[in-house]
Scaffold this motif. Structure first.
Motif, PDB file in Angstrom:
ATOM      1  N   TRP A 115      -6.391   6.523   2.762  1.00 61.92           N
ATOM      2  CA  TRP A 115      -6.842   5.225   3.265  1.00 61.92           C
ATOM      3  C   TRP A 115      -7.673   4.495   2.194  1.00 61.92           C
ATOM      4  O   TRP A 115      -7.538   3.284   2.012  1.00 61.92           O
ATOM      5  CB  TRP A 115      -7.660   5.409   4.552  1.00 61.92           C
ATOM      6  CG  TRP A 115      -8.024   4.097   5.168  1.00 61.92           C
ATOM      7  CD1 TRP A 115      -7.177   3.215   5.780  1.00 61.92           C
ATOM      8  CD2 TRP A 115      -9.312   3.486   5.180  1.00 61.92           C
ATOM      9  NE1 TRP A 115      -7.866   2.106   6.191  1.00 61.92           N
ATOM     10  CE2 TRP A 115      -9.182   2.246   5.839  1.00 61.92           C
ATOM     11  CE3 TRP A 115     -10.573   3.878   4.715  1.00 61.92           C
ATOM     12  CZ2 TRP A 115     -10.258   1.381   6.031  1.00 61.92           C
ATOM     13  CZ3 TRP A 115     -11.651   3.021   4.924  1.00 61.92           C
ATOM     14  CH2 TRP A 115     -11.476   1.797   5.569  1.00 61.92           C
ATOM     15  N   CYS A 116      -8.500   5.278   1.468  1.00 65.47           N
ATOM     16  CA  CYS A 116      -9.292   4.657   0.382  1.00 65.47           C
ATOM     17  C   CYS A 116      -8.361   4.081  -0.690  1.00 65.47           C
ATOM     18  O   CYS A 116      -8.621   3.014  -1.254  1.00 65.47           O
ATOM     19  CB  CYS A 116     -10.234   5.679  -0.252  1.00 65.47           C
ATOM     20  SG  CYS A 116     -11.504   6.240   0.874  1.00 65.47           S
ATOM     21  N   VAL A 164     -13.351   8.737  -4.206  1.00 68.06           N
ATOM     22  CA  VAL A 164     -13.495   7.889  -3.004  1.00 68.06           C
ATOM     23  C   VAL A 164     -14.305   6.642  -3.345  1.00 68.06           C
ATOM     24  O   VAL A 164     -13.932   5.508  -2.996  1.00 68.06           O
ATOM     25  CB  VAL A 164     -14.172   8.686  -1.858  1.00 68.06           C
ATOM     26  CG1 VAL A 164     -14.652   7.748  -0.762  1.00 68.06           C
ATOM     27  CG2 VAL A 164     -13.204   9.707  -1.283  1.00 68.06           C
ATOM     28  N   TYR A 178      -6.513   8.963  -6.681  1.00 66.97           N
ATOM     29  CA  TYR A 178      -5.907   9.352  -5.411  1.00 66.97           C
ATOM     30  C   TYR A 178      -5.227  10.705  -5.617  1.00 66.97           C
ATOM     31  O   TYR A 178      -4.130  10.787  -6.180  1.00 66.97           O
ATOM     32  CB  TYR A 178      -4.894   8.293  -4.965  1.00 66.97           C
ATOM     33  CG  TYR A 178      -4.116   8.686  -3.736  1.00 66.97           C
ATOM     34  CD1 TYR A 178      -4.778   9.141  -2.599  1.00 66.97           C
ATOM     35  CD2 TYR A 178      -2.736   8.618  -3.708  1.00 66.97           C
ATOM     36  CE1 TYR A 178      -4.079   9.521  -1.470  1.00 66.97           C
ATOM     37  CE2 TYR A 178      -2.013   8.989  -2.578  1.00 66.97           C
ATOM     38  CZ  TYR A 178      -2.693   9.443  -1.464  1.00 66.97           C
ATOM     39  OH  TYR A 178      -2.011   9.830  -0.338  1.00 66.97           O
ATOM     40  N   VAL A 221      -7.081   0.890   0.525  1.00 67.28           N
ATOM     41  CA  VAL A 221      -8.133  -0.140   0.405  1.00 67.28           C
ATOM     42  C   VAL A 221      -8.188  -0.660  -1.032  1.00 67.28           C
ATOM     43  O   VAL A 221      -8.351  -1.859  -1.273  1.00 67.28           O
ATOM     44  CB  VAL A 221      -9.505   0.432   0.838  1.00 67.28           C
ATOM     45  CG1 VAL A 221     -10.642  -0.525   0.501  1.00 67.28           C
ATOM     46  CG2 VAL A 221      -9.498   0.741   2.334  1.00 67.28           C
ATOM     47  N   SER A 222      -7.990   0.254  -1.990  1.00 72.30           N
ATOM     48  CA  SER A 222      -8.068  -0.163  -3.408  1.00 72.30           C
ATOM     49  C   SER A 222      -6.929  -1.124  -3.762  1.00 72.30           C
ATOM     50  O   SER A 222      -7.050  -1.907  -4.696  1.00 72.30           O
ATOM     51  CB  SER A 222      -8.045   1.053  -4.337  1.00 72.30           C
ATOM     52  OG  SER A 222      -6.724   1.545  -4.448  1.00 72.30           O
ATOM     53  N   LEU A 265     -12.870   2.823  -3.236  1.00 73.97           N
ATOM     54  CA  LEU A 265     -13.506   1.851  -2.329  1.00 73.97           C
ATOM     55  C   LEU A 265     -14.136   0.700  -3.113  1.00 73.97           C
ATOM     56  O   LEU A 265     -14.083  -0.453  -2.681  1.00 73.97           O
ATOM     57  CB  LEU A 265     -14.560   2.537  -1.451  1.00 73.97           C
ATOM     58  CG  LEU A 265     -14.012   3.460  -0.358  1.00 73.97           C
ATOM     59  CD1 LEU A 265     -15.157   4.084   0.436  1.00 73.97           C
ATOM     60  CD2 LEU A 265     -13.082   2.712   0.594  1.00 73.97           C
TER      61      LEU A 265
END
Lengths: 273, 309
Positions: A173-174, A248, A232, A177-178, A252
């Motif tokens: 998910w991070c 992380v 990742y 977001v990136s 983010l």
């Protein structure tokens, strides 16, 4: 429409069919990965290669450390960095980011929305939450499918800690977001949805290629820090059952930088088709 | 907020897109309670001006004020008091009419006391409202656009080509709505190509051409100050001949008939001269239609910029 957050609801309801298909695709694909991993032990899968798989293939296992593709965590990690997984993420991010601003500008609907007492910050905030919710849905689909698959298989349960699956999910998910942050910034400045979708695909494809080249060719190794795929690392999370906080934070931070850039870009621009 | 201010004030408003100038130093004042027409040929800058008025475009220079507020800086306070119908109305095709009105009402954040009444008056039936907008005709979309613009009873209405696509019966209802709006002391700025509509609804008009203001005048005054249409029937059929200063009045010959557009202040003297030199057997003098007055202003590039607001 929800009276409280109509722009958020509108963004998701207009793309609900696409999101359902993507989530279903994600469930099927991760289920397939679990079935394949259970059926053929990874060591056998890569048994033909002397000395194991090449180091560049770590790009496909989601590891920057010691997790080989010829291992259960490595192979399951491959399901979380596979081009199919990436394509689904990019589709959701590109579509929802384009819908945030650029699609309304291109379609002319921005006129009716923005002559109302809706601030540009509110437009962006509701559309950002919709984008994050969509990425959360896809990553949750992938994570839960993998977790259920591991839970049902004693041999996988022994090799991969369940908390590692959830750590990989959080990392996924991070990663989303990136990509979502910069995509939203492009949408805030763009006039056409194709510009946003193109930029999103370019972020993903260039990032993956950069990481792969950096792993395969040692002179290019420093370039890996520029790729979100370097941070990742679902293979590492699956193998060790822990979440590395530095990656992380980096992922983010990139996302937040994109979201933060979007507001001044939107505030400065004209909002006419 | 300035409560004594005019409803709309444009002060040297300029909007350029790189080297291209959309509107150039526009000065217009619209008083509260006025129905004001905004006219000009395609590409004159009407839509650009309107988009500056509602805060979608930022002026390059100059000032825009609506109800004493800056449409961009005071967007949140102005929005609830503004109703807007875009020239090219774009809606979400998959939403029904009712969902569309609901969405726009929710974003307005204010009660919409007139929604049902407006739908009824403009002929939007409940069955129509239950259908997706993609199935709507141009006229139905326009009705929906009018309902969303009027439904929250805004103090200022900005309508870009509002009667486009409406059938004559619905147009009548729309004119009725405009009259009620003006009677309530609310302000309407209306851009239109339909000149009879402007003649019927607007007290004053601004005409723009090439991004510049040509004139701001009362409709009645505009008509009075424009040319008279003079028709002369001659006894002979010799056709075109020297007319002296009448050559400047756009003479048009057709057999024994001569038509002229004569400036109002020259009608009496001009006719005397023509009657003295031509074998006139019949004549008529008509006030030029508003269409001709507008078209004259649209066309003449040397027209001086005048402001009467």
């Amino acid at each position: 429409m929800s009276a409280r957050f109509p722009l958020f609801v509108l963004a998701l309801t207009r793309r609900r069919r696409m999101l359902v298909f993507l989530a279903a695709g994600m469930v099927l694909f991760e289920a397939l990965m679990v079935v394949v991993t259970r059926a053929v032990p990874p060591a056998q899968l890569f048994g033909g290669a002397s000395g194991g798989p090449a180091s560049a293939l770590k790009a496909f296992s989601g590891s920057t450390g010691d997790v080989s593709l010829a291992s259960y965590p490595g192979l399951l990690g491959a399901g979380l960095v596979h081009p199919f997984w990436i394509a689904m993420q990019l589709t959701a991010i590109g579509s929802l980011a384009a819908a945030a601003v650029a699609a309304d500008v291109e379609g002319g609907t921005i006129e009716l929305l923005m002559v109302r007492p809706v601030t540009r910050a509110r437009l962006l905030a509701e559309r950002t939450v919709a984008l994050l919710a969509a990425t959360l849905l896809l990553n949750a689909a992938a994570t839960l499918t993998t977790a259920v698959g591991i839970g049902l298989s004693p041999q996988l349960r022994q090799a991969v800690p369940l908390r590692g699956v959830f750590a990989a999910g959080v990392l996924g998910w991070c990663f989303s977001v990136s990509l979502a942050g910069p995509a939203l910034a492009v949408s805030a400045a763009a006039r056409r949805r194709s510009q946003v979708i193109g930029a999103t695909i370019a972020f993903g494809a260039v990032g993956f290629a950069l990481n792969f080249v950096a792993l395969a060719w040692s002179p290019a190794a420093p370039l890996r820090f520029l790729s979100p795929f370097h941070y990742y690392t679902p293979g590492d999370a699956l193998a060790h059952g822990t979440l590395a906080w530095f990656p992380v934070a980096v992922l983010l931070a990139v996302g937040v930088a994109g979201f933060s850039a979007a507001l001044p870009l939107l505030a400065r621009r004209d909002l006419a088709p | 907020m300035n409560h004594t201010a005019a409803a709309i004030e444009l002060d040297a408003l300029t909007k350029s897109y790189g080297p291209k100038i959309g509107i150039d130093r526009l000065d217009v004042t619209v008083e509260r309670g006025e129905v004001f027409g905004f006219l000009g040929p395609n590409g004159a800058g009407k839509t650009t001006t309107i988009r500056c008025l509602v805060g979608l475009l930022r002026p390059t220079s100059g000032r825009v004020s609506v109800l004493g507020m800056d449409p961009v800086a005071d967007h949140r306070r102005l929005g609830p008091r503004l109703g807007y119908l875009p020239g090219e109305l774009r809606l979400y095709p998959e939403l029904t009419g009712r969902q569309t009105l609901g969405l726009l009402g929710d974003l307005q954040g204010a009660p919409n006391p007139r929604r049902d009444e407006l739908c009824e008056r403009l002929g939007l039936l409940p069955a129509d409202l239950a259908r997706p907008v993609r199935e709507y005709s141009r006229g139905m979309k326009q009705k929906l656009g009018l309902v969303q613009a009027f439904q929250h009873e805004p103090d200022v209405l900005v309508l870009d080509e509002p009667s486009e696509g409406l059938d004559p019966l619905v147009q009548e209802s729309f004119f009725g709505l405009l009259a009620e709006t003006a009677a309530d002391g609310r302000t309407v700025l209306l851009s239109s190509h339909v000149l009879p509509e402007v003649q019927r609804t607007c007290g004053r008009v601004a005409i723009v051409r090439g991004g510049r203001l040509v004139t701001v005048q009362a409709v009645a005054e505009l008509r009075e100050t424009r040319a008279r249409r003079v028709r002369l029937v001659l006894a002979d059929a010799l056709g075109p001949r020297p007319l002296g200063r009448a050559e400047a009045w756009s003479p048009a010959w057709n057999g024994t008939e001569l038509r002229l557009l004569v400036p109002p202040q020259e009608v009496a003297d001009g006719l005397r001269e023509l009657l003295a030199t031509l074998p006139v057997v019949d004549l008529s003098v008509e006030e030029a239609g508003l269409d001709e007055a507008f078209l004259d202003l649209y066309r003449s590039p040397e027209q001086n910029v005048e402001t009467f607001s």
